[in-house]
Design a protein around this motif. Structure first.
Motif, PDB file in Angstrom:
ATOM      1  N   LEU A  65      54.025  33.303  36.685  1.00  0.00           N
ATOM      2  CA  LEU A  65      52.640  32.977  37.028  1.00  0.00           C
ATOM      3  C   LEU A  65      52.161  33.841  38.194  1.00  0.00           C
ATOM      4  CD1 LEU A  65      50.107  31.212  36.742  1.00  0.00           C
ATOM      5  CD2 LEU A  65      51.201  29.560  38.302  1.00  0.00           C
ATOM      6  N   GLY A  66      53.033  34.037  39.196  1.00  0.00           N
ATOM      7  CA  GLY A  66      52.658  34.895  40.321  1.00  0.00           C
ATOM      8  C   GLY A  66      52.370  36.305  39.880  1.00  0.00           C
ATOM      9  N   ALA A  67      53.198  36.823  38.964  1.00  0.00           N
ATOM     10  CA  ALA A  67      52.969  38.174  38.455  1.00  0.00           C
ATOM     11  C   ALA A  67      51.662  38.246  37.671  1.00  0.00           C
ATOM     12  CB  ALA A  67      54.134  38.613  37.576  1.00  0.00           C
ATOM     13  N   LEU A  68      51.331  37.159  36.947  1.00  0.00           N
ATOM     14  CA  LEU A  68      50.075  37.125  36.207  1.00  0.00           C
ATOM     15  C   LEU A  68      48.889  37.164  37.149  1.00  0.00           C
ATOM     16  CD1 LEU A  68      48.489  36.784  33.547  1.00  0.00           C
ATOM     17  CD2 LEU A  68      48.706  34.297  33.861  1.00  0.00           C
ATOM     18  N   THR A  69      48.926  36.348  38.204  1.00  0.00           N
ATOM     19  CA  THR A  69      47.815  36.347  39.159  1.00  0.00           C
ATOM     20  C   THR A  69      47.737  37.672  39.904  1.00  0.00           C
ATOM     21  OG1 THR A  69      49.224  35.306  40.849  1.00  0.00           O
ATOM     22  CG2 THR A  69      47.880  33.848  39.451  1.00  0.00           C
ATOM     23  N   GLN A  70      48.911  38.265  40.225  1.00  0.00           N
ATOM     24  CA  GLN A  70      48.882  39.571  40.876  1.00  0.00           C
ATOM     25  C   GLN A  70      48.286  40.616  39.933  1.00  0.00           C
ATOM     26  OE1 GLN A  70      52.629  41.490  41.686  1.00  0.00           O
ATOM     27  NE2 GLN A  70      51.773  42.685  43.384  1.00  0.00           N
ATOM     28  N   THR A  71      48.672  40.550  38.661  1.00  0.00           N
ATOM     29  CA  THR A  71      48.117  41.489  37.681  1.00  0.00           C
ATOM     30  C   THR A  71      46.601  41.355  37.604  1.00  0.00           C
ATOM     31  OG1 THR A  71      50.145  41.430  36.372  1.00  0.00           O
ATOM     32  CG2 THR A  71      48.141  42.181  35.261  1.00  0.00           C
ATOM     33  N   SER A  72      46.125  40.101  37.576  1.00  0.00           N
ATOM     34  CA  SER A  72      44.683  39.866  37.526  1.00  0.00           C
ATOM     35  C   SER A  72      43.989  40.434  38.756  1.00  0.00           C
ATOM     36  CB  SER A  72      44.413  38.367  37.416  1.00  0.00           C
ATOM     37  OG  SER A  72      43.035  38.100  37.538  1.00  0.00           O
ATOM     38  N   SER A  73      44.569  40.189  39.930  1.00  0.00           N
ATOM     39  CA  SER A  73      43.978  40.673  41.166  1.00  0.00           C
ATOM     40  C   SER A  73      43.962  42.189  41.223  1.00  0.00           C
ATOM     41  CB  SER A  73      44.732  40.099  42.371  1.00  0.00           C
ATOM     42  OG  SER A  73      44.240  40.619  43.577  1.00  0.00           O
ATOM     43  N   VAL A  74      45.111  42.803  40.896  1.00  0.00           N
ATOM     44  CA  VAL A  74      45.204  44.268  40.951  1.00  0.00           C
ATOM     45  C   VAL A  74      44.303  44.900  39.900  1.00  0.00           C
ATOM     46  CG1 VAL A  74      46.767  46.228  40.627  1.00  0.00           C
ATOM     47  CG2 VAL A  74      47.532  44.229  41.909  1.00  0.00           C
ATOM     48  N   PHE A  75      44.289  44.319  38.686  1.00  0.00           N
ATOM     49  CA  PHE A  75      43.401  44.840  37.640  1.00  0.00           C
ATOM     50  C   PHE A  75      41.947  44.776  38.106  1.00  0.00           C
ATOM     51  CE2 PHE A  75      40.726  44.666  33.946  1.00  0.00           C
ATOM     52  CZ  PHE A  75      41.302  45.542  33.038  1.00  0.00           C
ATOM     53  N   GLY A  76      41.587  43.659  38.755  1.00  0.00           N
ATOM     54  CA  GLY A  76      40.222  43.530  39.259  1.00  0.00           C
ATOM     55  C   GLY A  76      39.888  44.594  40.293  1.00  0.00           C
ATOM     56  N   GLN A  77      40.864  44.897  41.174  1.00  0.00           N
ATOM     57  CA  GLN A  77      40.635  45.931  42.180  1.00  0.00           C
ATOM     58  C   GLN A  77      40.465  47.305  41.525  1.00  0.00           C
ATOM     59  OE1 GLN A  77      40.209  45.621  45.385  1.00  0.00           O
ATOM     60  NE2 GLN A  77      40.952  43.589  45.901  1.00  0.00           N
ATOM     61  N   VAL A  78      41.327  47.621  40.575  1.00  0.00           N
ATOM     62  CA  VAL A  78      41.240  48.921  39.897  1.00  0.00           C
ATOM     63  C   VAL A  78      39.955  49.012  39.084  1.00  0.00           C
ATOM     64  CG1 VAL A  78      42.307  50.401  38.135  1.00  0.00           C
ATOM     65  CG2 VAL A  78      43.734  49.236  39.835  1.00  0.00           C
ATOM     66  N   GLN A  79      39.670  47.962  38.332  1.00  0.00           N
ATOM     67  CA  GLN A  79      38.449  47.970  37.528  1.00  0.00           C
ATOM     68  C   GLN A  79      37.212  48.021  38.419  1.00  0.00           C
ATOM     69  OE1 GLN A  79      36.373  44.833  37.200  1.00  0.00           O
ATOM     70  NE2 GLN A  79      34.854  46.220  36.319  1.00  0.00           N
ATOM     71  N   GLY A  80      37.251  47.309  39.551  1.00  0.00           N
ATOM     72  CA  GLY A  80      36.126  47.346  40.472  1.00  0.00           C
ATOM     73  C   GLY A  80      35.927  48.725  41.072  1.00  0.00           C
ATOM     74  N   ALA A  81      37.046  49.406  41.377  1.00  0.00           N
ATOM     75  CA  ALA A  81      36.945  50.771  41.902  1.00  0.00           C
ATOM     76  C   ALA A  81      36.370  51.707  40.858  1.00  0.00           C
ATOM     77  CB  ALA A  81      38.321  51.253  42.366  1.00  0.00           C
ATOM     78  N   PHE A  82      36.851  51.578  39.627  1.00  0.00           N
ATOM     79  CA  PHE A  82      36.294  52.384  38.541  1.00  0.00           C
ATOM     80  C   PHE A  82      34.801  52.078  38.325  1.00  0.00           C
ATOM     81  CE2 PHE A  82      40.661  53.008  36.475  1.00  0.00           C
ATOM     82  CZ  PHE A  82      40.674  54.374  36.754  1.00  0.00           C
ATOM     83  N   SER A  83      34.416  50.831  38.570  1.00  0.00           N
ATOM     84  CA  SER A  83      33.056  50.376  38.269  1.00  0.00           C
ATOM     85  C   SER A  83      32.127  50.443  39.489  1.00  0.00           C
ATOM     86  CB  SER A  83      33.096  48.939  37.737  1.00  0.00           C
ATOM     87  OG  SER A  83      33.920  48.844  36.609  1.00  0.00           O
ATOM     88  N   TRP A  84      32.495  51.217  40.482  1.00  0.00           N
ATOM     89  CA  TRP A  84      31.646  51.305  41.682  1.00  0.00           C
ATOM     90  C   TRP A  84      30.218  51.679  41.325  1.00  0.00           C
ATOM     91  CZ3 TRP A  84      28.830  55.387  43.695  1.00  0.00           C
ATOM     92  CH2 TRP A  84      28.322  55.203  44.973  1.00  0.00           C
ATOM     93  N   PHE A  85      30.058  52.593  40.406  1.00  0.00           N
ATOM     94  CA  PHE A  85      28.726  53.039  40.019  1.00  0.00           C
ATOM     95  C   PHE A  85      27.923  51.904  39.388  1.00  0.00           C
ATOM     96  CE2 PHE A  85      25.697  55.280  37.229  1.00  0.00           C
ATOM     97  CZ  PHE A  85      25.089  56.103  38.170  1.00  0.00           C
ATOM     98  N   VAL A  86      28.604  51.085  38.585  1.00  0.00           N
ATOM     99  CA  VAL A  86      27.923  49.951  37.949  1.00  0.00           C
ATOM    100  C   VAL A  86      27.410  48.980  39.007  1.00  0.00           C
ATOM    101  CG1 VAL A  86      28.203  47.972  36.412  1.00  0.00           C
ATOM    102  CG2 VAL A  86      29.294  50.159  35.859  1.00  0.00           C
ATOM    103  N   ASP A  87      28.282  48.626  39.941  1.00  0.00           N
ATOM    104  CA  ASP A  87      27.929  47.636  40.960  1.00  0.00           C
ATOM    105  C   ASP A  87      26.888  48.164  41.947  1.00  0.00           C
ATOM    106  OD1 ASP A  87      29.812  45.966  39.806  1.00  0.00           O
ATOM    107  OD2 ASP A  87      31.432  46.678  41.098  1.00  0.00           O
ATOM    108  N   SER A  88      26.854  49.488  42.139  1.00  0.00           N
ATOM    109  CA  SER A  88      25.987  50.071  43.172  1.00  0.00           C
ATOM    110  C   SER A  88      24.761  50.757  42.588  1.00  0.00           C
ATOM    111  CB  SER A  88      26.785  51.080  44.015  1.00  0.00           C
ATOM    112  OG  SER A  88      27.939  50.497  44.562  1.00  0.00           O
ATOM    113  N   TYR A  89      24.498  50.569  41.312  1.00  0.00           N
ATOM    114  CA  TYR A  89      23.430  51.348  40.666  1.00  0.00           C
ATOM    115  C   TYR A  89      22.078  51.121  41.327  1.00  0.00           C
ATOM    116  CZ  TYR A  89      21.099  53.918  36.950  1.00  0.00           C
ATOM    117  OH  TYR A  89      20.382  54.858  36.258  1.00  0.00           O
ATOM    118  N   SER A  90      21.726  49.858  41.586  1.00  0.00           N
ATOM    119  CA  SER A  90      20.428  49.570  42.214  1.00  0.00           C
ATOM    120  C   SER A  90      20.345  50.187  43.599  1.00  0.00           C
ATOM    121  CB  SER A  90      20.203  48.059  42.289  1.00  0.00           C
ATOM    122  OG  SER A  90      20.111  47.492  41.008  1.00  0.00           O
ATOM    123  N   ALA A  91      21.429  50.068  44.361  1.00  0.00           N
ATOM    124  CA  ALA A  91      21.436  50.646  45.706  1.00  0.00           C
ATOM    125  C   ALA A  91      21.325  52.161  45.650  1.00  0.00           C
ATOM    126  CB  ALA A  91      22.709  50.236  46.444  1.00  0.00           C
TER     127      ALA A  91
END
Length: 576
Positions: A310-336
């Motif tokens: 379970l810990g590895a699953l939550t870590q995977t979710s957290s790390v995936f979110g960080q990587v996906q969020g970094a990849f998606s910087w343009f999406v999140d910052s488009y209006s700005a």
């Protein structure tokens, strides 16, 4: 985004002077500290993902000792080594976050201060502000561009730049972790290692492409919104500045129509902005919501197969979110980014307009030092900003102590000639020669009264300390403003406090106080009654016997206080 390379070039052209200025070392050092603190926040996020894994494993194993150790002082994990307690990490995170925000704000205000001073100086240099006010080419509402666009540019540039840097560092930091957490999958019998990294990349790339398709109309709409808001504010300021004139004409209905029209433009463009923002928000919100559950979906097969805890699953979710969020910087910052792009366009247009005005600063009649004691204007030809000829080859010679009056029909070009003699009219040719070391004072029909005390208004543009109290009182008394003598140190909006006639008396008090060698009056007594006008002209001739005077006037009674009379008719200046 189309034109993003051009936007970056324009932004760098605006930003580069500060980072190579006299403040460059302190600015670079401050930026380096902010960047290091930003990297520290990313590092602590990496630590928290491993802490998160150990914490959830302690819950799954019902290990109370590990649970409490991870909350407070930390513990030594067999797989990860020492993990600090949450209280320690949280305290450090708060300290670093506060320091990072404080120092970033310090850098923002220092950069804004420098850029504002530079733009203001360039705007005022070589009378660029005056030429722009005549042509209005390439810029509108310079007050908004300096007061609003400069802080917007500084804040957005730092925010977006640091955000992009954090995303890149986050990507580099977490990709290796996510790769190690990924099982290899077979596609067409080919093993694909680190599949979670590739899934995050594909998911974010698709989101970035769709975001651009949905939101690319945001840049022009944002640009137009800033312009229309500034136009509306300018109209409101005009009503405030011309309150008396509007009230005297009972012009409230007309002003309401103008303000209503300007605001309807604001509302119409805002609705267009709403439409684009609605579409963009629909997509980015959906993208963000799916991103919450998406890593659990892709990692769940390994968890249900018992290959990860379970810990590895939550870590995977957290790390995936960080990587996906970094990849998606343009999406999140488009209006700005869209708002930043519009701000860059406005500031770039402003700086280009200033540069163009400075490049044409030498145009118009040329001022030079006279060979003799007289003021001489030769072959002065003037035109309007649209190129329409106004005055043809005018010649004028004024000896020291001589008074010359120029008359002519309204619109014949008298005030334009007045501006050419002052050396500020940029459209035309010819030469205006003024004796070296002599001071000239130009008094237009509507005199300029600066903000501040009455003492400053009378002495303008000189420092009030150059004159004694007795001299200031005498000048006001001679101009018929005895009642104001006791209010010299009173600060007020004198331009609104004084009537039109009082403002002209104040301007004439300047002439009597400063005693210039050359005095130019453009309908400078038009708001006075004939008796006061004659008395003040008599005082000028009496008190300033060595001053050369050039007057523009309509009233025939003024002519008797002058030695010569010239008339401007059909573009020709000739004896009356």
């Amino acid at each position: 985004m189309r034109g993003i390379k051009g936007a970056l070039r324009e932004a760098w052209a605006i930003a580069r002077p500060y980072w190579s200025s006299e403040e460059r070392w302190s600015a670079r050092a401050l930026l380096a500290v902010v960047v290091l603190l930003n990297l520290g926040l990313v590092g602590m996020n990496v630590i928290l993902t491993f802490w998160n894994r150990a914490f959830f494993n302690s819950l799954q194993d019902k290990d109370y000792a590990a649970f409490t150790q991870l909350l407070f002082l930390g513990r030594h994990d067999p797989e990860e080594g020492y993990l600090p307690g949450f209280c320690i990490v949280a305290a450090l995170f708060i300290i670093v976050a506060v320091a990072q925000i404080y120092l970033r704000q310090l850098l923002q205000i220092r950069w804004r201060r420098w850029l504002t001073a530079r733009l203001t100086a360039n705007w005022l240099h070589a009378r660029a502000y005056y030429r722009l006010s005549l042509t209005e080419t390439g810029t509108d509402n310079p007050d908004q561009r300096i007061a609003d666009d400069v802080p917007g540019f500084v804040n957005s540039t730092l925010s977006l730049g640091l955000g992009l840097m954090s995303s890149v560092v986050t990507l580099v930091s977490f990709v290796a972790v996510l790769w190690s957490l990924s099982d290899a999958v077979n596609v067409l019998n080919l093993p694909i290692p680190g599949y979670l990294v590739w899934v995050a990349l594909l998911y974010s790339a698709l989101g970035t492409w769709l975001t651009h398709l949905v939101g690319r109309a945001l840049v022009p709409v944002s640009f137009n919104q800033q312009k229309l808001e500034a136009n509306f504010r300018f109209s409101l300021v005009r009503v405030r500045e011309h309150a008396e004139g509007i009230a005297l004409h009972h012009g409230e209905a007309g002003e309401e129509r103008v303000l209503g029209s300007r605001f309807r433009d604001v509302v119409a463009n805002w609705r267009a902005l709403m439409t684009v923002t609605k579409r963009l928000t629909f997509f980015t919100s959906a993208f963000g919501q799916v991103a919450i559950i998406f890593p659990f979906v892709v990692a769940a097969p390994a968890f249900f197969a018992g290959r990860i805890t379970l810990g590895a699953l939550t870590q995977t979710s957290s790390v995936f979110g960080q990587v996906q969020g970094a990849f998606s910087w343009f999406v999140d910052s488009y209006s700005a980014v869209a708002d930043w792009r519009a701000t860059v366009q406005r500031l770039s247009g402003f700086t280009r307009a200033i540069a163009a005005a400075e490049a044409h600063a030498a145009e118009g009649p040329r001022r030079e030092v006279a060979a003799g004691p007289a003021l001489v204007a030769q072959d002065v030809a003037l035109s309007l900003p649209d190129g329409k000829p106004l005055i043809q080859d005018a010649d004028l010679t004024v000896q020291p102590g001589e008074a010359v009056v120029i008359t002519g029909a309204s619109g014949s070009g008298k005030s334009t000639l007045f501006r050419a003699l002052a050396g500020i009219w940029p459209f035309g040719r010819g030469t205006v020669s003024v004796p070296q070391g002599t001071e000239a004072l130009f008094l237009p029909q509507r005199p300029y009264i600066p903000e501040g005390s009455l003492r400053q208004a009378v002495a303008y543009p000189h420092d009030p300390s150059e004159y004694s109290e007795a001299q200031l009182h005498e000048a006001l008394s001679l101009a018929g403003l005895d009642a104001l003598g006791q209010r010299l140190d009173e600060t007020d909006n004198w331009e609104r406090r004084l009537s039109g006639g009082e403002q002209q008396r104040l301007a004439l008090a300047r002439a009597l106080l400063q005693k210039p060698r050359w005095l130019f009056l453009d309908e400078a007594t038009a708001s006075l009654d004939p008796e006061a006008e004659e008395r003040l002209y008599g005082l000028l001739r009496e008190r300033l016997p060595g001053t050369g005077i050039v007057s523009i006037a309509h009233r025939p009674a003024v002519a008797k206080f002058h030695d010569r009379q010239l008339r401007l008719r059909d573009g020709v200046l000739a004896p009356a």
